[in-house]
Scaffold this active site. Structure first.
Site, short mmCIF file in Angstrom:
data_model
loop_
_atom_site.label_atom_id
_atom_site.label_comp_id
_atom_site.label_asym_id
_atom_site.label_seq_id
_atom_site.Cartn_x
_atom_site.Cartn_y
_atom_site.Cartn_z
N HIS A 1 61.38 39.63 43.77
CA HIS A 1 60.84 40.45 44.69
C HIS A 1 60.95 41.87 44.61
CE1 HIS A 1 61.54 37.56 48.55
NE2 HIS A 1 60.38 37.17 47.85
N GLU B 1 76.13 30.42 56.93
CA GLU B 1 75.99 29.34 58.03
C GLU B 1 75.01 28.58 57.49
OE1 GLU B 1 73.92 32.27 61.22
OE2 GLU B 1 76.28 31.89 61.31
N CYS C 1 47.13 53.97 38.40
CA CYS C 1 46.91 53.60 36.91
C CYS C 1 47.70 52.44 36.54
CB CYS C 1 47.28 54.71 35.90
SG CYS C 1 49.18 55.15 36.10
#
Ligand code: BJW
Length: 253
Positions: free
Chosen positions: A125, A220, A136
């Protein structure tokens, strides 16, 4: 058959995974103070993701997006890797020393894995400490603040620089290489991610179909916990460190 190709058996009961893929998410950096997105005090309770994590939001209000990432860049300056980052860096070294390969794929844009010493690392990411130019295409390191009128160092265009991060609707980095490694790995481990964002949330299925053992380490059970063959739950600094110690002992047995 697939499992036999992917694993090298060493002695009775001990097994060395030749190829390991580990996916990390915000939970691995939570104890370093970087914040998560979807927890009850997460980033998306304070910001609308449509405003700060989409190309459309950036086009509407670049100043808000720059403020959002400037604050997170600032927070990163004081952040240090925790025991989970260190344990993963150690595991990479141990696996490499035994002739295996570990690829660490992180959804996180912080630099805490590299600060801890991980080397075979892919930021799917993007990275908080990099910017790219929409005009550019140049991309490079950027550790200071970025503003709407900041000029590109190569083309001189004002307002075209943006954080080099992957927003919703954009293609994550390195996907071909990641899928190639998932299709050949013997062990896939997902750490500190909610399993709500694709394509990362689908990696467990890819690895499982290739015959890999799959483990989730999280505070969890995540949204796709049922897709894993094994789960260990608790804070990453404890669970990851313990799991790495267990695996290293098994590899050395
Ligand atoms: C702890 C802990 C502790 C806490 N110890 N654990 C409908 C269906 C399916 C998919 C889509 C759909 N509509 C659109 C899509 C695609 C979309 C998507 O997935 N949307 C979903 C919301 C439904 N995805 C995309 O658009 C992606 N691109 C894409 O798909 O391209 C096309 C493509 C096609 C084919 C192949 C490949 C690609 C791009 C996604 C971009 C995500 N960007 C962000 C923001 C940018 C970076 C940044 O600013 O930081 O990335 S969003 C945000 O979520 C960030 C994260 O990397 C990402 C994942 O979050 P993460 O890491 O899982 O954090 P949390 O907070 O969700 O979870 C933390 C977990 O840690 C929790 O489980 C806690 O319990 C745990 N935890 N403390 C251990 N101490």
């Amino acid at each position: 058959m697939i499992c036999l190709i992917q694993r090298v058996f060493r002695g009775a009961g001990s097994v060395l995974y030749k190829s390991i893929v580990i996916l990390t998410g915000a939970g691995v950096s939570a104890e370093s103070g970087m914040g998560t997105f979807r927890d009850k005090d997460g980033i998306w309770t304070r910001y609308d993701l449509e405003d700060v994590a989409t190309p459309e939001g950036f086009a509407r209000n670049p100043g808000l997006v720059h403020d959002f990432y400037n604050a997170r860049r600032q927070a990163l300056r004081d952040a240090e890797p925790n025991a989970a980052h260190h344990a993963l860096a150690k595991l990479e070294q141990v696996v490499a020393g035994m002739g295996g390969e570990l690829l660490l794929v992180t959804q996180n844009i912080d630099n805490l894995h590299e600060k801890a010493g991980s080397q075979n690392l892919l930021h799917m990411h993007g990275e908080l400490a990099r910017v790219k130019c929409d005009a550019c295409g140049v991309a490079g390191a950027w550790t200071g603040d970025l503003f709407s009128q900041t000029e590109c160092w190569r083309c001189g265009q004002a307002g075209a620089l943006r954080p080099d991060v992957v927003w919703f609707g954009e293609m994550p980095y390195g996907m071909d290489g990641i899928y190639e490694r998932l299709s050949a790995c013997g062990l896939f481990v997902s750490i500190g991610t909610s399993g709500e964002v694709y394509p990362a949330a689908g990696f467990v299925m890819e690895a499982g179909m290739a015959g890999a053992h799959t483990i989730e380490l999280n505070l969890e059970p995540s949204a796709n916990a049922r897709g894993f063959r094994e789960g260990r739950y608790g804070p990453a600094s404890e669970v990851v460190a313990r799991w790495v110690d267990d695996l290293v002992a098994k590899l050395r047995a």
